[in-house]
Design an enzyme around this catalytic site. Structure first.
Site, PDB file in Angstrom:
ATOM      1  N   GLY A 270      73.107   8.852 -93.198  1.00  0.00           N
ATOM      2  CA  GLY A 270      72.276   9.703 -94.037  1.00  0.00           C
ATOM      3  C   GLY A 270      72.777   9.811 -95.459  1.00  0.00           C
TER       4      GLY A 270
ATOM      5  N   GLU B  65      76.426   7.993 -82.955  1.00  0.00           N
ATOM      6  CA  GLU B  65      76.754   9.323 -83.482  1.00  0.00           C
ATOM      7  C   GLU B  65      77.272  10.245 -82.382  1.00  0.00           C
ATOM      8  OE1 GLU B  65      73.548   9.320 -87.195  1.00  0.00           O
ATOM      9  OE2 GLU B  65      73.054  10.348 -85.335  1.00  0.00           O
TER      10      GLU B  65
ATOM     11  N   THR C 165      73.656  12.412 -97.388  1.00  0.00           N
ATOM     12  CA  THR C 165      74.824  13.231 -97.693  1.00  0.00           C
ATOM     13  C   THR C 165      76.110  12.506 -97.311  1.00  0.00           C
ATOM     14  OG1 THR C 165      73.477  15.188 -97.228  1.00  0.00           O
ATOM     15  CG2 THR C 165      75.838  15.528 -97.495  1.00  0.00           C
TER      16      THR C 165
ATOM     17  N   ASP D  70      78.853  14.316 -90.480  1.00  0.00           N
ATOM     18  CA  ASP D  70      77.557  13.723 -90.184  1.00  0.00           C
ATOM     19  C   ASP D  70      76.478  14.728 -90.549  1.00  0.00           C
ATOM     20  OD1 ASP D  70      75.656  11.925 -89.296  1.00  0.00           O
ATOM     21  OD2 ASP D  70      76.397  11.814 -87.233  1.00  0.00           O
ATOM     22  N   GLY D  71      75.234  14.298 -90.490  1.00  0.00           N
ATOM     23  CA  GLY D  71      74.112  15.182 -90.755  1.00  0.00           C
ATOM     24  C   GLY D  71      73.407  15.563 -89.465  1.00  0.00           C
ATOM     25  N   ALA D  72      72.268  16.243 -89.587  1.00  0.00           N
ATOM     26  CA  ALA D  72      71.446  16.611 -88.434  1.00  0.00           C
ATOM     27  C   ALA D  72      70.017  16.806 -88.907  1.00  0.00           C
ATOM     28  CB  ALA D  72      71.967  17.883 -87.766  1.00  0.00           C
ATOM     29  N   ASP D  73      69.092  16.657 -87.981  1.00  0.00           N
ATOM     30  CA  ASP D  73      67.676  16.871 -88.282  1.00  0.00           C
ATOM     31  C   ASP D  73      67.276  18.329 -88.083  1.00  0.00           C
ATOM     32  OD1 ASP D  73      67.453  14.088 -88.706  1.00  0.00           O
ATOM     33  OD2 ASP D  73      67.183  13.776 -86.565  1.00  0.00           O
TER      34      ASP D  73
ATOM     35  N   LYS E 240      69.482  15.142 -83.520  1.00  0.00           N
ATOM     36  CA  LYS E 240      69.872  14.077 -84.424  1.00  0.00           C
ATOM     37  C   LYS E 240      69.178  12.787 -83.990  1.00  0.00           C
ATOM     38  CE  LYS E 240      74.249  13.566 -85.213  1.00  0.00           C
ATOM     39  NZ  LYS E 240      73.931  13.226 -86.627  1.00  0.00           N
TER      40      LYS E 240
ATOM     41  N   LYS F 202      66.879  22.447 -92.509  1.00  0.00           N
ATOM     42  CA  LYS F 202      67.205  21.953 -91.159  1.00  0.00           C
ATOM     43  C   LYS F 202      67.466  23.089 -90.163  1.00  0.00           C
ATOM     44  CE  LYS F 202      66.966  17.854 -92.887  1.00  0.00           C
ATOM     45  NZ  LYS F 202      68.076  16.904 -92.905  1.00  0.00           N
TER      46      LYS F 202
END
Length: 232
Positions: free
Chosen positions: A45, A121, A47, A99-102, A112, A139
């Site tokens: 992602g 992931e 970020t 990491d990111g997330a949805d 995710k 989010k």
């Protein structure tokens, strides 16, 4: 001229980065956590991309000896471009991960997988003792599944069986995710297909129930994992 000085050196992020100022701030916060000798799990992602830019700057200026374990080919290429050494889970376990997330609910459970790297992931997050999840306030949801479906990676020949079993779990819609840059469906980095499933309610046992279906490689549900949420 080396391959690295051609294609990889010309890589750039493919889309405009939304909330750039906020994401840059938390990317700098992530970079500040890096210590000499760290093995870092690097998520996918925009970020994460900004974070590895900031980390690469510290590596260059401070001569830090670190290694990264990326969760996607895309991030692997950017690490190579920026001179961040790579390693694998064959050789090392991560000291920490970002990491990111949805979606993130009040219990810090996650959806995710919008980027299609959910299996790696989840493997990385499960292998890491410290996990930073980077999000902005868009989010945050009261319950999982509010804005995004649950991604499910499926072995191709199991597609119809998995569809049947997911319907038994109460899906309200189920779609095979199409690709944008090629004809037909998305093919994951593991050579599988992606389904996007919606449910009226996602219970605490749903992650296990989906994973128990023969042919499911992994789902994008991350329920009650050890994560710390950082807001961009």
């Amino acid at each position: 001229m080396s391959w690295n000085s051609n294609i990889v050196s010309t890589l750039s992020w493919s889309e405009p980065i939304i909330n750039l100022e906020g994401k840059q701030k938390v990317a700098d916060e992530i970079a500040a956590k890096v210590k000499n000798g760290d093995i870092i799990g690097v998520g996918s992602g925009s970020t994460s991309y900004l974070a590895i830019l900031a980390i690469a700057k510290r590596v260059q200026e401070e001569k830090l000896d670190i290694k990264a374990i990326p969760t996607s080919i895309e991030i692997s290429l950017f690490c190579s471009k920026l001179g961040i050494p790579l390693t694998t889970l064959f050789e090392h376990k991560p000291d920490w991960l970002f990491d990111g997330a949805d979606e993130v609910d009040p219990n810090r459970s996650l959806i995710k997988g919008r980027g299609g790297a959910l299996f790696k992931e989840k493997l990385m997050l499960s292998s890491s003792p410290v996990n930073y999840i980077i999000i902005d306030d868009s989010k945050l949801v009261d319950k999982l599944g509010t804005n995004f479906p649950v991604p499910i990676e499926v072995f191709p020949q199991a597609l119809l069986h998995v569809e049947q079993e997911l319907n038994k779990l109460g899906t309200t819609s189920l779609t095979l995710r199409p690709a944008k840059g090629k004809d037909g469906p998305i093919i994951t980095e593991n050579g599988n297909l992606l389904l996007d499933a919606r449910f009226n309610t996602i219970t605490d046992d749903m992650e296990h129930a989906i994973k128990s279906i023969t042919g499911v490689i992994e789902s994008g549900l991350f329920i009650k994992y050890n994560v710390e949420v950082l807001m961009a």
